[in-house]
Design an enzyme around this catalytic site. Structure first.
Site, PDB file in Angstrom:
ATOM      1  N   ARG A  70       0.840  -1.196   0.000  1.00  0.00           N
ATOM      2  CA  ARG A  70       0.000   0.000   0.000  1.00  0.00           C
ATOM      3  C   ARG A  70       0.876   1.248   0.000  1.00  0.00           C
ATOM      4  NH1 ARG A  70      -1.987   0.816   4.304  1.00  0.00           N
ATOM      5  NH2 ARG A  70      -1.328  -1.038   5.451  1.00  0.00           N
ATOM      6  N   TYR A 198      -1.451  -3.509  -7.110  1.00  0.00           N
ATOM      7  CA  TYR A 198      -1.199  -4.302  -5.912  1.00  0.00           C
ATOM      8  C   TYR A 198      -2.305  -4.218  -4.858  1.00  0.00           C
ATOM      9  CZ  TYR A 198       1.322  -6.771  -2.360  1.00  0.00           C
ATOM     10  OH  TYR A 198       1.695  -7.707  -1.439  1.00  0.00           O
ATOM     11  N   LYS A 207      -9.796  -2.424   1.030  1.00  0.00           N
ATOM     12  CA  LYS A 207      -9.593  -1.280   1.927  1.00  0.00           C
ATOM     13  C   LYS A 207     -10.363  -0.050   1.457  1.00  0.00           C
ATOM     14  CE  LYS A 207      -6.688  -3.834   4.082  1.00  0.00           C
ATOM     15  NZ  LYS A 207      -6.523  -4.135   5.472  1.00  0.00           N
ATOM     16  N   HIS A 227     -10.932  -2.571  10.859  1.00  0.00           N
ATOM     17  CA  HIS A 227      -9.819  -3.417  10.414  1.00  0.00           C
ATOM     18  C   HIS A 227      -9.630  -4.538  11.437  1.00  0.00           C
ATOM     19  CE1 HIS A 227      -5.297  -3.471   8.996  1.00  0.00           C
ATOM     20  NE2 HIS A 227      -6.026  -4.328   8.322  1.00  0.00           N
ATOM     21  N   SER A 249      -1.692  -3.738  10.064  1.00  0.00           N
ATOM     22  CA  SER A 249      -1.270  -4.619   8.972  1.00  0.00           C
ATOM     23  C   SER A 249      -0.051  -5.448   9.369  1.00  0.00           C
ATOM     24  CB  SER A 249      -0.934  -3.778   7.747  1.00  0.00           C
ATOM     25  OG  SER A 249      -2.042  -2.986   7.394  1.00  0.00           O
ATOM     26  N   CYS A 251       0.300  -7.696  11.619  1.00  0.00           N
ATOM     27  CA  CYS A 251       0.491  -7.830  13.065  1.00  0.00           C
ATOM     28  C   CYS A 251      -0.271  -9.004  13.655  1.00  0.00           C
ATOM     29  CB  CYS A 251       0.121  -6.538  13.775  1.00  0.00           C
ATOM     30  SG  CYS A 251       1.300  -5.214  13.475  1.00  0.00           S
ATOM     31  N   ASP A 276      -9.585  -9.895   8.279  1.00  0.00           N
ATOM     32  CA  ASP A 276      -9.072  -8.536   8.008  1.00  0.00           C
ATOM     33  C   ASP A 276     -10.087  -7.418   8.275  1.00  0.00           C
ATOM     34  OD1 ASP A 276      -6.749  -7.046   7.093  1.00  0.00           O
ATOM     35  OD2 ASP A 276      -7.847  -6.581   5.265  1.00  0.00           O
ATOM     36  N   ARG A 365       2.061 -12.046  -0.741  1.00  0.00           N
ATOM     37  CA  ARG A 365       0.709 -12.364  -0.274  1.00  0.00           C
ATOM     38  C   ARG A 365       0.148 -13.590  -0.974  1.00  0.00           C
ATOM     39  NH1 ARG A 365      -1.844  -8.809   3.799  1.00  0.00           N
ATOM     40  NH2 ARG A 365      -0.197  -7.296   4.147  1.00  0.00           N
TER      41      ARG A 365
HETATM   42  P1  GTP Z   1      -2.824  -7.605   7.091  1.00  0.00           P
HETATM   43  O1  GTP Z   1      -3.296  -8.686   6.187  1.00  0.00           O
HETATM   44  O2  GTP Z   1      -1.621  -6.863   6.563  1.00  0.00           O
HETATM   45  O3  GTP Z   1      -3.881  -6.671   7.569  1.00  0.00           O
HETATM   46  O4  GTP Z   1      -2.186  -8.248   8.388  1.00  0.00           O
HETATM   47  P2  GTP Z   1      -2.511  -9.399   9.446  1.00  0.00           P
HETATM   48  O5  GTP Z   1      -2.707  -8.731  10.763  1.00  0.00           O
HETATM   49  O6  GTP Z   1      -3.529 -10.366   8.977  1.00  0.00           O
HETATM   50  O7  GTP Z   1      -1.100 -10.063   9.455  1.00  0.00           O
HETATM   51  P3  GTP Z   1      -0.658 -11.559   9.649  1.00  0.00           P
HETATM   52  O8  GTP Z   1      -1.511 -12.350  10.580  1.00  0.00           O
HETATM   53  O9  GTP Z   1      -0.478 -12.167   8.326  1.00  0.00           O
HETATM   54  O10 GTP Z   1       0.747 -11.236  10.338  1.00  0.00           O
HETATM   55  C1  GTP Z   1       1.884 -11.825   9.917  1.00  0.00           C
HETATM   56  C2  GTP Z   1       3.069 -11.436  10.769  1.00  0.00           C
HETATM   57  O11 GTP Z   1       2.770 -11.425  12.155  1.00  0.00           O
HETATM   58  C3  GTP Z   1       4.144 -12.435  10.562  1.00  0.00           C
HETATM   59  O12 GTP Z   1       5.376 -11.771  10.606  1.00  0.00           O
HETATM   60  C4  GTP Z   1       3.980 -13.365  11.762  1.00  0.00           C
HETATM   61  O13 GTP Z   1       5.126 -14.062  12.057  1.00  0.00           O
HETATM   62  C5  GTP Z   1       3.611 -12.365  12.842  1.00  0.00           C
HETATM   63  N1  GTP Z   1       2.830 -12.956  13.946  1.00  0.00           N
HETATM   64  C6  GTP Z   1       1.540 -13.353  13.913  1.00  0.00           C
HETATM   65  N2  GTP Z   1       1.138 -13.843  15.114  1.00  0.00           N
HETATM   66  C7  GTP Z   1       2.210 -13.719  15.931  1.00  0.00           C
HETATM   67  C8  GTP Z   1       2.432 -14.049  17.301  1.00  0.00           C
HETATM   68  O14 GTP Z   1       1.562 -14.516  18.022  1.00  0.00           O
HETATM   69  N3  GTP Z   1       3.672 -13.785  17.787  1.00  0.00           N
HETATM   70  C9  GTP Z   1       4.661 -13.248  17.020  1.00  0.00           C
HETATM   71  N4  GTP Z   1       5.849 -13.027  17.578  1.00  0.00           N
HETATM   72  N5  GTP Z   1       4.494 -12.955  15.718  1.00  0.00           N
HETATM   73  C10 GTP Z   1       3.288 -13.173  15.186  1.00  0.00           C
HETATM   74  C1  SPV Z   2      -3.132  -4.512   4.908  1.00  0.00           C
HETATM   75  O1  SPV Z   2      -2.117  -3.911   4.509  1.00  0.00           O
HETATM   76  O2  SPV Z   2      -3.688  -4.246   5.998  1.00  0.00           O
HETATM   77  C2  SPV Z   2      -3.718  -5.598   4.096  1.00  0.00           C
HETATM   78  C3  SPV Z   2      -3.210  -5.814   2.740  1.00  0.00           C
HETATM   79  O3  SPV Z   2      -4.619  -6.252   4.553  1.00  0.00           O
HETATM   80  S1  SPV Z   2      -3.869  -4.713   1.583  1.00  0.00           S
HETATM   81  O4  SPV Z   2      -5.136  -5.234   1.088  1.00  0.00           O
HETATM   82  O5  SPV Z   2      -2.922  -4.603   0.465  1.00  0.00           O
HETATM   83  O6  SPV Z   2      -4.107  -3.426   2.191  1.00  0.00           O
HETATM   84 MN    MN Z   3      -5.307  -5.487   6.550  1.00  0.00          MN
END
Ligand code: GTP
Ligand code: SPV
Ligand code: MN
Length: 587
Positions: A70, A198, A207, A227, A249, A251, A276, A365
């Site tokens: 983004r 993207y 979004k 979110h 994002s 996290c 999400d 992704r």
């Molecule tokens: P968006 O799709 O970008 O909105 O993000 P999301 O919040 O769905 O992200 P996602 O769950 O894919 O987060 C991935 C990142 O968070 C990776 O780097 C993981 O390793 C890290 N992660 C997820 N859960 C944990 C956890 O419980 N502990 C730690 N240390 N890292 C975590």
């Molecule tokens: C985020 O960045 O929070 C996402 C991926 O979930 S995107 O749809 O590219 O914003």
């Molecule tokens: Mn997101």
């Protein structure tokens, strides 16, 4: 195909007149159409086929290297009054925004097919669902939208019946970062996006519609677009509680939404509703109910493995589009954190060279239909959604924020959300690892002034006596060696258990100035491998650091000027008072 709805037909005609495509294709969202698009993209090199034995129906797309995340600095909210967009958004007037975008779109689809995608966000029969139409010249966007939303005739019929829809116009343009903008016109329910192919820049249902435009609609209509993941937690007795969690994002939303309980938590199950976005409505009884407007996941690939997220790992072995991952010698997708195989080519298709950075892009992704998820909830498509027991805010904080705490009230919970900060990630362009305020994980996504948004959140107690409790979590605390204090992933269920037990008034807690924290004994640590000192650190606060944090939170909130609700000042002052008296007692 065309449409009976004059407003839609004339918009499509006008766009075609302006952008000059070679042909117009109305999308039906059928599997046959998806296959045709895939074949076409394989022929043009937009996609390549991954190993058919190990990853049937999986394809790889490598985006332009300048177009991998983004772009918040190129994303605008266009309202007549600048203050309605607020300090949280980049602003332009609608006249200027349209003029700039229309100049970019002029003739941009020459030699290209213009796709018209009618889609529905949310269960098609749901009163909470909302529809839109995206016009795009990118077949990759069409294929992704088919996996991520409900595309096709049912959506079109609903649009024709309702007469209103969100208009999203998108072109990949030249993929020139100098000619790239994502603009929103909330008062017109419209979006114009140019120059990026993207993710959230281009899949306009996500979004742009389901958060920025929907948050604006939600304020007008009395609901919330957030979110947030939505997850169902089933205990060994079979009771299920639904929890909505807002983390920034990359996290951990996808991880938590698909969590697999550890061996030592026999009988517990987790059901995914969404990973999400959540749309939250009060029902007639005053219960907050959530639907997931999306039908698929656009998830972070790196770090996904059998240990961190087995459900996701299995889900993406078939019928998945990968964007910007690496490949192995035998053409399997590969990414950092994948336990087996090694990369032969990197995310730019180059022979892998360790010294040239990671093999998969850190924001690579997967796109996959939600129905691929082994933990998909049977209520994910329920028109009335699910009742929410708890709202959880969170972020990535090496320091300060404890593992979990409970807000003292809804109003205090709004302050907790508004004050949330997190270290930035690769999901957006710019520096990674910098702490910034990301209220309710909505900093990049709220379609109007945050001051008004908090006021909207604060309006809920007057409308309901049955609001969920609000919590804050942090899986990312580190020790001075830079190691995570909390094992995270599947073990996070222990924190969810405490949250549900607090909701059900059956778990203990210690009162602190910032809210209720569990004592170590209040957490279920059976079978958990972690030392006592780490647990104690995770369940305590440093009053002096928090005093400083509260000062910084107030400074941040004050940047919203007269749009900042007084209630948040009051809540902040109450926490400060409690911290000051604790500090005075200690000295
Ligand atoms: P968006 O799709 O970008 O909105 O993000 P999301 O919040 O769905 O992200 P996602 O769950 O894919 O987060 C991935 C990142 O968070 C990776 O780097 C993981 O390793 C890290 N992660 C997820 N859960 C944990 C956890 O419980 N502990 C730690 N240390 N890292 C975590
Ligand atoms: C985020 O960045 O929070 C996402 C991926 O979930 S995107 O749809 O590219 O914003
Ligand atoms: Mn997101």
């Amino acid at each position: 195909m065309t449409t009976k709805l004059a407003a839609l037909q004339s918009w499509v005609d006008q766009v075609a007149e302006h952008t000059r495509p070679e042909a117009i294709h109305w999308c039906t969202g059928t599997d046959a159409e998806y296959q045709d698009l895939i074949e076409m993209m394989l022929a043009t090199g937009t996609l390549t086929t991954l190993n058919k034995k190990t990853h049937p129906n999986c394809y790889l797309h490598l985006s332009s290297p300048n177009d991998v995340a983004r772009v918040e600095h190129l994303t605008f909210i266009c309202t007549p009054d600048r203050d309605d967009a607020g300090p949280n958004n980049h602003w332009k007037s609608p006249e200027e925004g349209h003029a700039q975008m229309d100049a970019l779109f002029a003739g941009c689809m020459r030699g290209r097919i213009m796709y018209v995608i009618p889609y529905c966000m949310g269960p098609i029969e749901s009163p909470y669902a909302r529809c839109g139409v995206e016009i795009t010249d990118s077949p990759y966007v069409v294929a992704n939208m088919k996996l991520m939303t409900k595309v096709g005739n049912k959506a079109l019929q609903r649009i024709e019946k309702e007469g209103t829809f969100v208009r999203g116009l998108h072109s990949t343009g030249e993929l020139d970062p100098e000619r790239r903008f994502i603009m929103h016109f909330p008062e017109e329910l419209s979006i114009k996006s140019y120059g990026s192919g993207y993710g959230g820049n281009a899949l306009l249902g996500k979004k742009c519609h389901a958060l920025r435009i929907a948050s604006y609609q939600g304020r007008q209509e009395g609901w919330l677009a957030e979110h947030m993941l939505i997850v169902g937690l089933e205990n060994p007795d079979g009771d299920v509680h639904y929890i909505a969690c807002a983390f920034p994002s990359a996290c951990g939303k996808t991880n938590l939404a698909m969590l697999i309980p550890p061996e030592s938590m026999k009988g517990w199950r987790v059901w995914t509703l969404g990973d999400d976005i959540a749309w939250l409505h009060l029902d007639e009884a005053g219960k907050l109910r959530a639907i997931n407007p999306e039908a698929g996941y656009f998830g972070v690939v790196p770090g996904t493995n059998e240990k961190t997220n087995k459900n996701a790992y299995d889900m993406i072995t078939h019928d998945t589009i990968f964007t910007n991952v690496a490949t192995t010698e035998d053409n399997q997708p590969w990414w950092e954190g994948k336990k087996d195989g090694k990369p032969a080519r990197d995310w730019q298709g180059r022979v892998y060279d360790e010294s040239a950075g990671p093999a998969a892009h850190p924001n690579s992704r997967f796109t996959v239909a939600a129905t691929n998820n082994p933990a998909y909830s049977s209520l994910a498509d329920a028109p009335t959604g699910v009742p929410i027991s708890a709202i959880v805010f969170g972020g990535r904080r090496k320091q300060l924020a404890p593992l979990v705490y409970e807000a003292k009230s809804w109003e205090h919970g709004v302050l907790v959300g508004a004050g949330t900060a997190s270290e930035t990630t690769a999901a957006a362009t710019g520096a990674v690892g910098v702490v910034r305020r990301d209220p309710m994980a909505m900093k990049p996504f709220c379609g109007y002034n945050f001051g008004d948004y908090w006021e909207h959140w604060l309006s809920f107690p007057a409308r309901s006596e049955h609001l969920p409790k609000i919590f804050h979590v942090n899986w990312f605390r580190q020790n001075d060696k830079g190691e995570f204090l909390w094992p995270g992933f599947g073990e996070n269920i222990r924190v969810l258990e405490w949250i549900v037990d607090r909701v059900e008034h059956r778990a203990g807690a210690q009162g602190t100035p910032i809210g209720f924290l569990p004592h170590v004994e209040d957490l279920n640590t059976n079978g958990l491998k972690i030392d006592r000192a780490a647990l104690e650190e995770l369940t305590s606060i440093d009053a002096e650091q928090w005093r400083q944090e509260m000062t910084e939170i107030l400074e941040y909130l004050e940047t919203y000027g007269d749009r900042l609700p007084d209630e948040l000042r009051r809540q902040q002052a109450m926490i400060v008072e409690a911290l000051d008296s604790e500090l005075a007692e200690a000295s």
